[in-house]
Structure formats: structure tokens, C-alpha cells
Design an enzyme around this catalytic site. Structure first.
Site, PDB file in Angstrom:
ATOM      1  N   ARG A1023       0.854  -1.181   0.000  1.00 39.35           N
ATOM      2  CA  ARG A1023       0.000   0.000   0.000  1.00 39.35           C
ATOM      3  C   ARG A1023       0.894   1.236   0.000  1.00 39.35           C
ATOM      4  O   ARG A1023       1.820   1.328   0.802  1.00 39.35           O
ATOM      5  CB  ARG A1023      -0.863  -0.046   1.265  1.00 39.35           C
ATOM      6  CG  ARG A1023      -1.969   0.957   1.287  1.00 39.35           C
ATOM      7  CD  ARG A1023      -2.726   0.823   2.585  1.00 39.35           C
ATOM      8  NE  ARG A1023      -3.514  -0.396   2.657  1.00 39.35           N
ATOM      9  CZ  ARG A1023      -3.894  -0.958   3.815  1.00 39.35           C
ATOM     10  NH1 ARG A1023      -3.522  -0.438   4.960  1.00 39.35           N
ATOM     11  NH2 ARG A1023      -4.631  -2.039   3.814  1.00 39.35           N
ATOM     12  N   CYS A1389      -7.349 -11.032   1.082  1.00 36.77           N
ATOM     13  CA  CYS A1389      -7.362 -10.591   2.466  1.00 36.77           C
ATOM     14  C   CYS A1389      -7.520 -11.780   3.412  1.00 36.77           C
ATOM     15  O   CYS A1389      -8.472 -12.552   3.312  1.00 36.77           O
ATOM     16  CB  CYS A1389      -8.500  -9.595   2.699  1.00 36.77           C
ATOM     17  SG  CYS A1389      -8.566  -9.129   4.422  1.00 36.77           S
TER      18      CYS A1389
HETATM   19  S1  SF4 Z   1     -12.290  -8.538   4.583  1.00 35.75           S
HETATM   20 FE1  SF4 Z   1     -12.132  -7.237   6.360  1.00 35.75          FE
HETATM   21  S2  SF4 Z   1      -9.980  -6.757   6.612  1.00 35.75           S
HETATM   22 FE2  SF4 Z   1     -10.264  -7.652   4.596  1.00 35.75          FE
HETATM   23  S3  SF4 Z   1     -10.473  -5.918   3.273  1.00 35.75           S
HETATM   24 FE3  SF4 Z   1     -12.525  -6.490   3.857  1.00 35.75          FE
HETATM   25  S4  SF4 Z   1     -13.016  -5.329   5.703  1.00 35.75           S
HETATM   26 FE4  SF4 Z   1     -10.824  -5.158   5.343  1.00 35.75          FE
END
Ligand code: SF4
Length: 1530
Positions: A1023, A1389
Site C-alpha cells: 500500500r 485478504c
Molecule cells: S475482509 Fe475485512 S480486513 Fe479484509 S479488506 Fe474487507 S473489511 Fe478489510
């Protein structure tokens, strides 16, 4: 089983049901996988009701329905199941029969039934049947709804009885308008089928799979004599049957083809049969079997059938022999004839059993009175002078002793109720002439147009590749076998084949040569009216074979010829397409251009011609193993590379778009044949892109579908022929490369491939690893004393793992021999030999096992032989009793632990201590349950009271890691050099966050890689730090380069206004950091427990004012940066650790602001410029609201503190919060005021519990006034009272806007901030092209969109042209979509519980019809989605939000304020798409009706009483719409 009560309305329904009941496998031939056939709808209904097959071995098994496209060689699917002893039937139209003739010959010797609905529907052509009459099958036909059911059943019984193939054909419109019938009773079906014969067939799979021998089953009935109709005993003597057969085959050849055996045709059955004793069936056998079946049917249902059906008077002299569909029409007309009619008193005879042809039975069926027979054949494409039926009838009837004198053949066309009488009159008048005319045509030749079976359709998905061809080559692209090509008189099924296309390409090339010759002649001596064409043509000739140059010159030649107006010019203009060098392509595809047996590939390769072939493979990765071996694709790439003369590329558009472009371009340039293999896995034509994407990723990642390019011309240039564009390759390819010495070259060039290449795809490495690891550990334990204790854990989040490890340490301290490992690393077969086993497991998703416990659980659960009588065990589970609030979902609570406890007990193991359950809802979370359970365990093991236990080291926390890191260094540098893994250590993974990068793994391929024994596909997210989201055009291009060269070819514009890259593998991490730095950006403090990227409203409408505010964001960001030199040391030095590439900031290892432990948690600042609250100013630790003075310039900021989004599901101690107002600060002081707020948080934030560490909790704990006082004390100044301001929205305004200085700005809609190219939308390329000429800047918006900023009027036309060219000016989206926003979530993620970025667009599409219906298309409703409650897309401030709970399930929140001023509240828990859609549709239609003027959706939900307002984060959990059921009952 549906029986007597079910009504049957159409012949297809009747046939589908019988086929379903009487088969193990039904091959359903369909127009396409997405569109059903008339049969398949019924087959699917039966399967969805789980109706069992009556012939299945297990009583409740349902037959397998295999859907196959009509042009995908459907009968190929029959071989594998039938050879393995499964009864197979096929439902199809007649259009597939002729192309399948080769299979028909082979399949005739198996008890397969093919039900054929004749096509076209209203006037079927029986040629499809007569053309295959000698393939060795038995043919039965039916003419009514009732018959279709009875004869379908007969067909199955006969196939089973005879062991030979039966084709049942019928006109599907024959039952039209008839009353529905009762479905055949299951008992009747069973009785007719004869299950003993079925079992005999099923019990003996047929060995071998020779395709050139008669490898089918021999007659089953000969193995089991049984009484036949009329008490005749079937022959049980194989040799007797053979004698009969040979007797007949020794007769005349005409007869042998008609009345001989019905086994395989003579060409194969005698010459190549390998079974010396194979018995063959005679036509008499078939006759006996079929009549015995009909006798039984008659006995059970009272309906009678015969091989030939006679209808009419037994005294008739004249008769029609009909081979067609109008049986009812003709028989009724004859029956109602007046005495004057030529056809009065005539008869009608029809063959029900068409093959074998039983001439003797025909004679028996004909009354002796018959003198004249009119043979009516409904065949439209006759290839011989005499119709096939006429010959059958002639040879049978003429040779018989009887009274028939005249036999006349007719060709029967289309007749209707209105035309049947004149048609019959003509037939009979001619028949009774002294010299009747043969071959008269009766009825209309052309029937009204109806679909002729199945039409070819190019699936929408497959056009993604053809679009790329268009894009690359424009008008030069020529797809020879495209569906829309004009091929007069050739059916599209044929003209769409690559073979046909190849022929037409060759013809085209010849024409081009001719054209060139003509041009040559014309250029020297042609008669033109002007001189210009000659010169232009001569110039063209010199570069005719150069694609680029001829493209440039072509236009000029055309204009010169157009002006000339001579006849010669006109002739050339007619062929002007030849002036451009065409890129010639053939397409092979599963769906619309089936390359049967890859013969197209072979032709192209063998020809050596400069022709390109694109082969689209759509077999999904997860289906490849289950795929029928016969249908499995050969490796075309290998085949082509072995050929040696061809360019070969293997590509996948959903894996690498640029690689596809590169491959197609190289293929076009290659002077010879090129084969581009293109992967596009899907299950149905309307597959969601998400499935295509994940299937592609798995296939590429694991080497099933490697990406590579092979260019034999490279050798001449001293380059390797082979370039590997993905990481892994499969074994076969590796062997080829080994042989070819290419691998050595590749490894020399790129040594890191070594590890990936050396590990063969699909080996048993993993099992061996497990064993080795455990044996080694056991050796280590030898020599220790004490009882053994094996502790296994299943853990996703790490809690179960830490508990297990701590338990292991405590066990060792008590003198036990403890082993700790993940469930999946443990060899299950050893379980029975253990003494004491403890399992600690968490709960995933809907009561599932964590990923590293899944395969252990499956192995244990499915085991049939585990004997755990000598094993003692105890289980501890971690779960959350409120995670699934509905009563019916309570079972999911701690389900893995409960399941394991039960199953181990069932296998005879003894409990050491009862099942322990840890519940997140308990006061101390799972620790509450754990502290009760652990002592019981020590008690049971006899080690409860051990003296002198050592003190346990406290668990390592993030705070420890920070302190030990030496100002964020850790051992990151060392980890980066370790090539044995794609990962870095856990503590370094925490530290790298401070440097702006997270380690992630690709969750789409996680399970698949685990199954292959591979570590997860680790990569890094980077990032950037980009205060206020402002980037230059040059920086944009630099970012784009990084994504292409070092990342995964995409960029994400984030909700914090910055660039984020995904998929950067470890060895590219440092180069990527350096490239970012070269672009004069950095990533320092973009993540981690520090102040993050400072946001600022992009405000395109007032650029001067924006500049002033933006300057504050940069100043604050710089002021609060950490000072550590570790960042430069690790990332910006070269490999010799010497040169600092870009220095810039003064460096020191001392953190004046942060100190060694930095902040307790992340810290976020944003600046809003009223009336826009696009930054969601209340969602941040510090919110700054810019205040404009009376002179129009910035004077300072109102400051709010303690906003924040992150929460944990079901943990009421966590909540989202909006910022509270502290007061006004002047512009020059604002960075200092921010610093002081941050310092109060540094010193007063909770460092013990990360879930309670954000500033919002500190402010709430201290109270706003107290907190403010602490800040003012540090600062030495007081906040002034807040100034008035006003917000009106938090969404972006799209399109062009002019600012106060006259500069233009355009806000693009970038859905969820993802910058990428797809075949349909080259957004990334388009933005790059724009950046190349753009002189202003780009501004990233907090809603993840993009603004093209500071465009002068004179630059507008060029930019607008590019925007239109790349469709970037398109803003025709619903206001709901324009106001939506989603976080990344899957696949990268690590915290994601559900899809978000990839799913929200799909969900909105599903809501858009409802939006339109309610007239809400222009109404902005802020809808946000995140994959977890961390809240990256700020869901808690949306009017409607969905937050991931488990894969496919979301919590729904309502009531947020339209301009981000009010938090929303939980409305429903854990709901899935169906419920979401239902709820949303209901709410939207109510909102449309009930809203007041200007009332926003969020406000309405509160006024309408649907949800209570959340007035402060601290009451976020109060009064939610859906209280926990248990609590309600209490
Ligand atoms: S899953 Fe949760 S931590 Fe991952 S990008 Fe989305 S909100 Fe952010």
C-alpha cells in the site's frame, strides 16, 4: 416413486421418465449446457425430486444425468459407463445420428437405448433413421403419447434382454393435443425390465476398450433361458444361435443386409471379432424377445403391439405402407372415406419394429386380399433412385407367395388435415393405374419453418477471446469458422467446424494469390482511366506481405481506385479486403465449433500454412478428474510442440490478460501454423465470472494449465524456444522439455523455477512428508520417560494452535512425552497406536473444521476400520454460541469438537476428560471453559499435582514484537533472502505492516495447494502512502508498470485514497518497493500501529481551495511519519547493502513521537471539505472539517476525535463509533494538534487488548472532556469553539465539472476501485493511454473512484476521444451502483469471511430490476459491503450494509445517515443471497411508496420503524432488530 398419480403430457416426458427409471446413466443431449432439451427438463425434475432409478444396484440411487452439447460428440460419453457395466440411455433429437455413425457401429453391441425425437418438429425427416438402418441396432417406433411410453419401456427391456442397442424413434408432435396419460406404474416397469438380466449385466464390467473390435456384450438371454411368449423356449445354446446366424448370412447379400443378424454389422463383426465363442443374435431372437415383452405388457396393461401394425379392413385390396409420422391422420382419413373416394376400403400398414426387418412378419400381417401396396416414405433427402423402404417391401413381398401384384413407391412430403384427402386420392389413383408412376411426390415439399433440431450458439463467455482478436487486429482479424459467416447452403453445424473453416481459408489464400497476380499485371499494363492507381498498386505490391505497412498503404490504394472509376478499378475494389494482410484464425471450442478429435489442429499443423488456431478449453479444473476418460482432452500443446513447426501458446484470460495479448500477437507474426490454447473453465454458459476466475486460478497455480509460449523461430535468434509465464507445469510438459533440453536452458536462465519444476504435479510427496516428520519426532522423544501425549490442533485464527502449544509445554513440564502438531499433519493411520490424544479445534464458517483440520476429519469420519479401543482422548473446542443466532443454527456452535468427540467414542476410544467447550461469549472468552477443562485432563493423566513447575513464559504480544524489532527491523532483510519459502516469519509479518506491506496468501487456491502438499500461495500486498490521493500522470504510469511487471496486473484504488498492489511474490517485493520510491512515493506507515495515509476530499469543483486544504494533509502526513531508518535500510539499498537509492528524509534510529512501541493500534486522519463528506470524516481517529473564511480561503479546521470502524462479530465490547467534536484549530496549528491527540492515545490507549486499543475506546473510557483536557495540556493551547458547517452527502459526483479557475475535471466510475483489463472493458489500458497525454493530475477519491484533474479546455478533445474509445466516459449506471463500495476481501485478504469486491457488483445487478420497477434508478442509496467486521469500506456508516459472517453469509445493517453522520444497526444476521434479495426488494418497494419528499433511505428505515437509530457507537448493539432468540425467551 411417482407412479399412477403422475400425469404425462408429452411423448418427451413419457420417454424421459422411462429412460430415467431404466438407466444408471442418462446422456441428455442438449442444445447447449444452459438451455434444456424437451427431455432434460423432465430428467432434471426427476433428479431434483431424488426419484430413484429402478435398475440401480442400491435401492435409493438416482441415475446420473450427463448433459452433453449436441455438437460435442455426445455418443462418446456412452462408452465409459456402458463398458463399466452401467446401463446407459440417450435422449436426443435425430440431428446427432448421422454425425455419430462411427460410434453407432461400435455401440450396437451394448444394451444402450437411444430415444430419438425426430426433427424438424412439425415435419420430421426420416432420412436420419433410414441412413443408419444398417448399423446393427434394433429400431422401434411409436406414434402416440401412450405408445411413446410403452415402446420406450419395450426398448429398454429389449436392450437388457438382448444385450444389444435399441433405437426408439418418434415424432414428438404426434402426441400433440392428446389427453395426458397416466405414468407407467413402477411395478409394471420393474416387471417388464427383468431385473435379473439387469443385475447380470451390471455385475460384469466389460474388460478392455478396443475400439476396432466387437467388444460389446453378447446376448444376455442366452445366459438365462426363459419362457417366451406362447410358451416357446428361448435358445440357450450359443452354438445353435451361431448356426442360425451363419445359415442366414450365407444367403444372398441383399438379404443379409436386411434380414440377418442385428449384432454388429458384417464389416466388423466377422472380420475382427476376437471372442471366438461370441454368440450373435438373429432377427428371430429379437422377434422372440420383443414379442415376449409385448405379451407381458399386454397381460399387465392390456395394450397390444406387433412388429407390423395393420389398420383397416381385412378385406382391403389396396393398402398404404407408411414410413412416416402421419399414421393417425391417414388412418382416420381412410376410416372416414366415402365410397366414392379412391382410398375407400383401403388398409394401412406400419412397421413398429423397423430393424431387424422381418419380411416374413410383414407378409403375415398383410391380409391375403391385398393386391396393391403404396409405399409412402417420409424421406426428404433421398440419395438413391428407389427409397430404402420400397426396397425392403419389394424384396419381402415380391418374393413371397401371395396375391400382391403391384408395389409403388412415393415420397411423402408435408400434409395437413386439409391436404390429406387429395394426397391420398393421388396415391390410390396412381396405384390402381395399369402402369403406375413410381416415385411420385405427395404433399408439400417444404413444411413451415421450424427449428431443425439444435441451433448453434456461441456462448457469451467464449467471446472474451474473440473480442481480444478484434481488439488486436481490428478489421484484419478474420475468423473463418465464425457463426455469422456467410456460407450459403452449408449448415451452421458444419460451417462452424474448424475443418470446414480451414478449407475455406485455403481457398481464400488461393484467391489472394490470384489477386496479387492480377495486381501485378494491372500495375504494369492495366487499363485505368488515371495514372494514380498503377503507382499505388505498384507500391502496395512491394509491401503486400507486411501487415503493418500494407495496412498503412491500403487506404491510399482504395481512394485512388475509387477516384479512377474504371471497370478494372471497380473489380479491384470488390476485393479490397485482400489489400490488407489478414490475420487468419480458426476457432476450436467445446461449445460452438467442436473440433472433433482435434482434426482441425492436425490439418493446420500438417499443412504448414500460415494459419492461426485458437482452441478454447472450457473443462473446469475441479471437473477434470471426474471427466470421462474418453472425453478427456489430449494435450494439444504437447502434440503441437512435438510437431516442431508451429508456434504454440497456452493462455488463460482470467489469469493473465497481457499474456493472451502477447501470445496472439506472436501467433499472428509467426510465419507458419500457430496454435493458441485458451483456458476458460465454466460449468454453464451463464457462469458467474467469479467461478471462471477461481477455476482458472486453481488450474494455473497447480500447473494443470500452465501458461507458456513456444516459438520455434527463437532458436535462430539464439533465444530459448520456450517461455514459461506461470510458476508450475505438469509432469508431461516437464518431460517434454527435459527431452528437448529446454528445461535446462530455462533453469539456467531462471533458477528459481527449479523447485517448482522438480516437484511433479500430483505426487505423494505430502504423505511421505507427514510420515518423516512424525518418525523424526518420535525418535527425539525416545529416551524421555513419562506417558506419551499427542496434542493435535485445528486452527484458522491461531488461538487453538497457541492453546495446543501451551498445553504441550505444560505437559512436558509434568514429565509427559508430548507431541504437538496440526491435525492435517498427523498420519491418521497411526491414531489407533496412540495412548493419549488431545485435540483442540476451533470452529470455522458454518460449523466447519478449520482448513488444517479438514482432511483429518474426512479421513476419520470415512474410515471403516479404525479401532481405537486402546486410545484415551479428550477434545476441547473453541466457538461462539451467538455466532449463528437462529435456533436452527445452534448446531453449528462448536460443531467440529462435538463431532470429533462423538466419532472417536464410536470407534471405541475412552474419554480422558469430558468434551470441553470454549465460548467467546463467556466472561473471559474461551479461556473460561478452558480453565475448567485443563485441570481435569491432568487429573486423568495422573499428573495433576506435580511440584516445582517452572514459571511459564508470557505469550508474545505485538508489543513485544515491536520492542524486540529494533525500530521495525526484525529479521525482515534475512527473511527476504530465504528462497526456500514464499513466506516470511510471523513476527516479521507483523513488522512489515509498518513498512506498508502485508503478507497474504491466495485463498482461491489455498485448499487445492494444501491437497497437493504445497505451502499456501504467499504473496504480498503493498500500500502506498499518498496523502490526499493526489498523483501525477507520470506516477500513474509508474504505478501501472509496477502492477504489470511485479504484481498481478491489477491495482486497487483504496478507501484511503491510495494505490494498493496485490499478488507481489517475495522475490519481487524489494524491487516493487524500490520502483514505488523511484516514483517519488513510499509505503512507510501505510499500515501498522502508526498514523496511516492522511485523507483529503478531492474537491474537483474548487481547485484553489483544494490546494490549500490538500497542503495540510501532506504536512500532517510528513509530520507524523515514523523516523526509523529501517525502511531505507531494508528496502532501498542495493543487493550489496550499499547504495541508498533514494534518500530524502533525514534518518535516525530514534522515534521522537512514537517511541519504541509506536501506537497501541492503527491511527487514521481524514480531512473533509464541506458540503462533501466523501472522506467519511466521522469514521476516523481524527476528523478534520475544513472551514472557509469570508475571503474564500482556508482558515482552519473543526476537529473530531475517536471515530473508528473495526469491530468483532458478536463481541459487544467492540463497536463502531463516530468522532466527537473537540473544537476549532487554526490551519498553522493543525499538525501539532493532531500530534498531541496522537500522543494522548499513545500514552492512554489500551496496549493489553488489541480489540480495545483504538482511540475510540480511549475517548469513551476517559470521556470527551477529560480527553480534550489532556490534549490541551500537552499542546499548551485551547480549542476554539467549533465553527458552523454543513454536509449533504458522502458519495462522489461523477462526470465533468469546471472549477473556479476554468480547469476541467472528470470523475470516472471505477467499480470498487479495481483497475484492470477484461476482454469487455480495457479500463487499465485506457487509463494508461490517458495518462500518457494528460498534463494535469489524478485524484483518487475516498469512495475508490478516480478524478482526471486539471484539464485545460484545449486538451479536452484528445482526452474525450480516448475516454470514449475505452468506454471510460460511461456513467450509465444505477445510482445504487454509483453509491456502492466494497472492500477487497477474497481472495487476498486473510481476514475475509465472505466475498466482497467480487460479489457486490453481482448483488447489485440482481437488485437493479427491482430498482427500475420502483422508479429508483436515479436515487442514490449508500450501500457498502465488507468481507469482515474490520470495516475497510466503512460499512457502519452506510444506509444499508452487508458485512461478511461466513462464506456466502452476511450480517445486514440498516439506518446509516446519508452523509455519514449516523451509524447503522444490525437488522438481520447471517443471511444469504436469497434472503438478502427478498428483504431488499421488500424494503425498496416500500421506500418508493412511503418516502417523503427528499427523504433518504436510511432516514426512512428509522421513521418507518424498521430499525432503531444508533445515536452513539455505545448504543450500536442496543435494540437491534433481531435479538438473539435465546435472550428473547429468557
Ligand atoms: S475482509 Fe475485512 S480486513 Fe479484509 S479488506 Fe474487507 S473489511 Fe478489510
Amino acid at each position: 416413486m411417482a407412479g399412477a398419480n403422475t400425469r404425462i403430457a408429452t411423448p418427451e416426458q413419457a420417454v424421459a421418465r422411462i429412460a430415467y427409471l431404466a438407466s444408471d446413466v442418462v446422456v441428455s443431449v442438449q442444445p447447449s449446457l444452459a438451455s434444456d432439451s424437451e427431455f432434460s427438463t423432465h430428467l432434471k425434475q426427476l433428479a431434483s425430486r431424488k426419484e430413484p432409478s429402478l435398475v440401480a444396484n442400491a435401492s435409493d440411487s438416482i441415475p446420473e444425468i450427463q448433459s452433453v452439447r449436441h455438437n460435442a460428440d455426445p455418443l462418446l460419453s456412452v462408452f465409459t459407463p456402458i463398458r463399466s457395466g452401467r446401463l446407459v440411455s440417450v435422449t436426443t433429437t435425430s440431428s446427432i445420428l448421422l454425425p455419430s455413425v462411427a460410434h453407432l457401429y461400435k455401440l450396437a453391441s451394448f444394451p444402450v437405448v437411444i430415444h430419438v425425437a425426430l426433427a424438424p418438429k412439425n415435419s420430421p425427416d426420416y432420412t436420419a433413421i433410414t441412413s443408419i438402418r444398417n448399423t446393427g441396432w434394433t429400431f422401434l417406433q411409436s406414434w402416440s403419447l401412450q405408445e411413446s411410453q410403452d415402446i420406450a419401456l419395450t426398448a429398454h427391456a429389449l436392450a437388457i434382454h438382448s444385450g444389444k442397442g435399441v433405437i426408439h424413434f418418434f415424432d414428438p408432435s404426434s402426441g400433440a393435443g392428446a389427453e395426458s396419460i397416466e405414468a407407467a406404474d413402477a411395478d409394471v416397469v420393474r416387471a417388464i425390465l427383468n431385473l435379473d438380466n439387469v443385475r447380470r449385466f451390471q455385475s460384469g464390467p466389460i474388460s478392455g476398450s478396443e475400439i476396432y473390435v466387437n467388444d460389446g456384450r453378447v446376448v444376455l438371454a442366452s445366459e438365462q433361458p426363459e419362457p417366451l411368449a406362447g410358451g416357446v423356449q428361448a435358445s440357450s445354446n450359443a452354438s445353435e444361435v451361431e448356426v442360425e446366424a451363419s445359415t442366414i448370412t450365407s444367403q444372398s447379400s441383399v438379404k443379409s443386409s436386411q434380414e440377418s443378424v442385428t449384432s454388429s454389422p458384417p464389416s466388423v463383426s466377422t472380420a475382427t471379432t476376437i471372442e471366438a465363442n461370441a454368440s450373435v443374435l438373429t432377427s428371430d431372437n429379437i422377434y422372440k424377445y420383443v414379442t415376449s415383452i409385448w405379451a407381458k405388457l399386454s397381460e399387465l396393461v392390456g395394450r397390444q403391439y406387433n412388429p407390423f401394425e395393420w389398420i383397416g379392413s381385412t378385406k382391403a385390396e389396396n393398402t398404404v405402407f407408411l414410413f412416416g409420422s402421419d399414421v393417425a391422420l391417414i388412418s382416420n382419413t381412410i376410416a372416414n372415406a366415402k365410397s366414392a373416394d379412391a382410398f375407400a376400403d383401403a388398409g394401412l400398414i406400419v412397421p413398429r419394429l423397423y430393424r431387424p426387418w422381418l419380411g416374413a412378419k410383414l407378409i403375415e400381417a398383410l391380409p391375403k386380399s391385398v393386391k396393391r401396396v403404396a409405399v409412402l416414405e417420409q424421406v426428404s433427402r433421398r440419395t438413391t433412385k428407389w427409397g430404402p423402404i420400397l426396397i425392403d417391401v419389394l424384396t419381402s413381398v415380391k418374393s413371397a407367395v401371395g396375391g400382391v401384384e403391384t408395389i409403388v413407391g412415393y415420397q411423402l412430403g408435408y400434409i395437413t388435415k386439409d391436404t390429406v384427402k387429395p394426397a391420398l386420392s393421388t396415391v390410390f389413383q396412381n396405384l390402381t393405374l395399369e402402369k403406375p408412376v413410381q416415385n411420385l411426390e405427395i404433399g408439400e415439399r417444404e413444411a413451415p419453418q421450424e427449428a431443425s433440431g439444435y441451433d448453434l450458439v456461441k456462448p457469451k463467455l467464449e467471446s472474451s477471446y474473440t473480442k481480444i482478436l478484434d481488439q488486436l487486429f481490428g478489421s484484419r482479424a478474420f475468423i473463418a469458422n465464425s457463426l455469422d459467416s456467410d456460407n450459403a447452403g452449408i449448415s451452421s453445424t458444419i460451417s462452424a467446424t474448424p475443418e470446414y473453416g480451414f478449407g475455406s481459408l485455403l481457398a481464400r489464400k488461393e484467391k489472394k494469390q490470384k489477386f496479387i497476380a492480377e495486381v501485378q499485371e494491372a500495375a504494369s499494363s492495366g487499363t485505368f482511366l488515371t495514372e494514380a492507381p498503377k503507382r499505388a498498386l505498384a507500391k502496395w505490391l512491394s509491401i503486400a506481405n507486411d501487415a503493418k505497412k500494407s495496412e498503412e498503404v491500403a487506404e491510399d490504394v482504395v481512394s485512388k481506385l475509387s477516384l479512377d472509376n474504371s471497370r478494372l478499378s471497380k473489380t479491384f475494389l470488390q476485393n479490397k479486403a485482400f489489400l490488407r494482410k489478414q490475420s487468419l484464425w480458426l476457432v476450436g471450442s467445446d461449445a460452438w465449433a467442436y473440433d472433433l478429435g482435434n482434426s482441425g489442429v492436425h490439418h493446420v499443423l500438417a499443412s504448414g500454412e500460415n494459419v492461426n488456431m485458437l482452441i478454447i478449453d472450457s473443462t473446469p479444473y475441479s471437473e477434470r478428474a471426474a471427466a470421462d476418460a474418453n472425453r478427456r482432452k489430449k494435450d494439444i500443446g504437447l502434440y503441437a510442440m512435438n510437431f516442431g513447426n508451429a508456434y504454440v501458446a497456452s493462455t488463460a484470460v482470467y489469469s493473465s490478460y497481457t499474456q493472451v495479448l502477447q501470445a496472439m500477437d506472436e501467433a499472428d507474426k509467426f510465419n507458419g501454423p500457430s496454435i493458441v490454447l485458451a483456458y476458460l473453465p465454466y460449468f454453464g454458459e451463464h457462469e458467474s465470472p467469479l467461478t471462471v476466475l477461481t477455476e482458472t486460478k486453481r488450474a494455473v497455480d497447480l500447473g494443470y494449465w500452465p501458461l507458456y509460449r513456444w516459438n520455434p523461430e527463437n532458436e535462430n535468434k539464439g533465444k530459448p524456444n520456450f517461455s514459461l509465464d506461470s510458476e508450475r507445469i505438469k509432469k508431461e510438459l516437464k518431460e517434454f522439455l527435459d527431452r528437448d533440453n529446454q528445461l535446462t536452458q530455462l533453469m539456467r536462465k531462471d533458477p528459481h523455477f527449479g523447485a517448482a519444476l522438480a516437484q511433479d504435479f500430483g505426487t505423494e510427496v505430502r504423505a511421505q512428508q507427514k510420515r518423516k516428520a512424525k518418525d523424526a519426532y518420535n525418535q527425539l522423544l525416545e529416551g524421555l520417560f513419562g506417558a506419551p501425549l499427542t496434542i493435535l490442533f485445528g486452527s484458522d485464527g491461531g488461538n487453538a494452535q497457541s492453546l495446543a502449544k501451551r498445553l504441550g509445554t505444560r505437559g512436558r513440564a509434568r514429565g509427559l512425552k508430548t507431541t504437538v502438531m496440526a491435525l492435517d499433519e498427523y498420519p491418521v493411520e497411526d491414531l489407533a497406536t496412540e495412548e493419549n490424544v488431545v485435540i483442540i479445534t476451533s470452529t470455522a464458517g458454518q460449523g466447519e473444521f478449520p482448513v488444517n483440520g479438514m482432511s483429518f476429519w474426512h479421513a476419520v469420519k470415512d474410515s471403516t476400520e479404525l479401532d481405537l479401543a486402546s486410545v484415551r482422548y479428550s477434545i476441547f473446542g473453541l466457538g461462539d454460541s451467538h455466532y449463528w443466532p437462529r435456533k436452527e443454527d445452534k448446531v453449528y456452535y462448536n460443531k467440529p469438537a462435538k463431532d470429533l468427540d462423538r466419532v472417536l467414542a464410536n470407534f471405541g476410544a475412552t474419554r480422558l476428560a469430558d468434551l470441553g467447550l470454549g465460548d467467546d461469549q463467556d466472561p473471559d472468552g474461551y479461556q473460561t471453559g478452558y480453565s475448567e477443562w485443563e485441570p481435569k485432563l491432568w487429573e486423568a493423566l495422573g499428573v495433576a499435582n506435580v511440584d516445582g513447575l517452572p514459571d511459564e513464559p508470557p505469550p508474545i504480544t505485538n508489543e513485544d514484537i515491536k520492542i524486540a524489532s529494533n525500530f521495525l527491523r526484525g529479521t525482515i532483510a534475512e527473511d527476504l533472502l530465504d528462497e526456500s519459502t514464499g513466506a516470511i516469519s510471523a513476527s516479521n509479518a507483523q513488522l512489515t505492516k509498518f513498512h506498508g506491506t502485508y503478507m497474504q496468501d491466495d485463498r482461491d487456491v489455498r485448499d487445492e495447494r494444501k491437497a497437493q502438499g504445497l505451502e499456501p500461495a504467499y504473496s504480498f500486498m503493498i500500500r502506498c502512502r499518498l496523502p490526499g490521493g493526489v498523483s501525477t500522470a507520470k506516477q500513474w504510469i509508474q504505478m501501472d508498470d509496477i502492477a504489470n511487471e511485479l504484481g498481478n496486473e491489477t491495482m486497487k484504488l483504496t478507501t484511503r485514497q491510495t494505490f494498493q498492489f496485490h499478488g507481489i511474490i517475495k522475490k519481487k517485493l524489494k524491487p516493487a518497493m524500490q520502483a514505488i520510491n523511484r516514483a517519488l512515493m513510499d509505503t512507510l506507515a501505510a499500515c501498522g500501529d502508526v498514523n496511516r495515509n492522511v485523507m483529503c476530499s478531492p474537491l474537483p469543483s474548487q481547485s484553489v481551495y483544494h490546494r490549500e486544504v490538500y497542503a495540510s494533509s501532506v504536512k500532517i502526513s510528513e509530520h507524523l511519519l515514523p523516523s526509523t531508518s529501517a525502511y531505507h535500510e531494508i528496502w532501498l539499498t542495493d543487493d550489496n547493502n550499499k547504495k541508498t537509492q533514494v534518500g530524502g528524509n533525514a534518518v535516525q534510529d530514534f522515534e521522537p513521537l512514537y517511541g519504541p512501541t509506536y501506537l497501541p493500534r492503527k491511527f487514521k486522519i481524514s480531512i473533509a471539505i464541506p458540503p462533501h463528506n466523501d472522506v467519511d470524516v466521522y469514521a476516523h481517529d481524527i476528523g478534520l472539517i475544513a472551514i472557509k473564511g469570508s475571503d474564500g480561503h482556508l482558515v482552519g479546521y473543526n476537529m473530531t476525535v475517536g471515530g473508528g470502524m473495526g469491530t468483532t462479530h458478536n463481541n459487544k465490547k467492540t463497536y463502531p463509533q463516530t468522532g466527537r467534536m473537540l473544537g476549532f484549530v487554526k490551519t498553522p496549528d493543525v499538525h501539532i494538534a493532531c500530534e498531541k491527540v496522537m500522543l494522548v492515545q499513545r500514552d492512554h490507549g489500551n496496549r493489553k487488548d488489541r480489540k480495545n486499543a483504538r482511540l475510540k475506546y480511549t475517548v469513551d473510557r476517559l470521556g470527551v472532556e477529560d480527553f480534550k483536557a489532556k490534549v490541551e495540556e500537552l499542546w499548551g493551547q485551547k480549542f476554539e469553539s467549533a465553527k458552523p458547517f454543513h454536509f449533504d452527502s458522502n458519495v462522489d459526483t461523477f462526470g465533468w465539472i469546471k472549477d473556479e479557475t476554468g480547469l476541467n475535471h472528470f470523475t470516472f466510475f471505477i467499480e470498487n476501485g479495481r483497475i484492470e483489463d477484461t476482454a469487455d472493458f480495457q479500463m487499465k489500458t485506457g487509463l494508461r493511454e490517458i495518462a500518457k497525454i494528460h498534463k494535469g493530475e489524478f485524484r483518487l477519491t475516498p469512495n475508490q473512484h478516480l478524478i482526471l484533474s486539471n484539464v485545460k479546455d484545449e486538451d479536452l478533445p484528445a482526452l474525450k476521444k480516448l475516454m470514449a474509445q475505452y468506454k471510460l466516459d460511461n456513467l450509465h449506471f444505477s445510482a445504487l451502483r454509483l453509491s456502492s463500495s466494497a472492500c477487497v476481501a477474497f481472495p487476498t485478504c486473510g481476514l475475509a469471511m465472505a466475498e466482497s469486491e467480487r460479489y457486490l457488483p453481482v448483488l447489485i445487478s440482481k437488485l437493479e430490476a427491482c430498482i427500475e420497477e420502483n422508479g429508483l434508478r436515479q436515487d442514490s442509496i449508500v450501500m457498502r459491503m465488507t468481507g469482515c467486521p474490520n470495516g475497510c469500506a466503512r460499512p457502519w456508516l452506510a444506509e444499508v450494509a452487508f458485512v461478511g459472517k461466513a462464506y456466502g453469509a452476511y450480517n445486514m445493517y440498516l439506518g446509516g445517515g446519508y452523509h455519514g453522520q449516523r451509524l447503522n444497526k444490525l437488522y438481520r444476521s447471517s443471511i444469504k443471497e436469497d434472503e438478502i434479495l427478498e428483504i431488499m426488494k421488500g424494503l425498496l418497494s416500500r421506500y418508493a411508496k412511503e418516502r417523503e419528499q427528499g427523504e433518504r433511505f436510511g432516514d426512512w428505515t428509522i421513521r418507518a420503524g424498521i430499525i432503531k437509530a444508533t445515536t452513539d457507537g455505545q448504543n450500536f448493539h442496543d435494540g437491534v432488530a433481531e435479538e438473539d432468540e435465546e435472550e428473547e425467551e429468557a
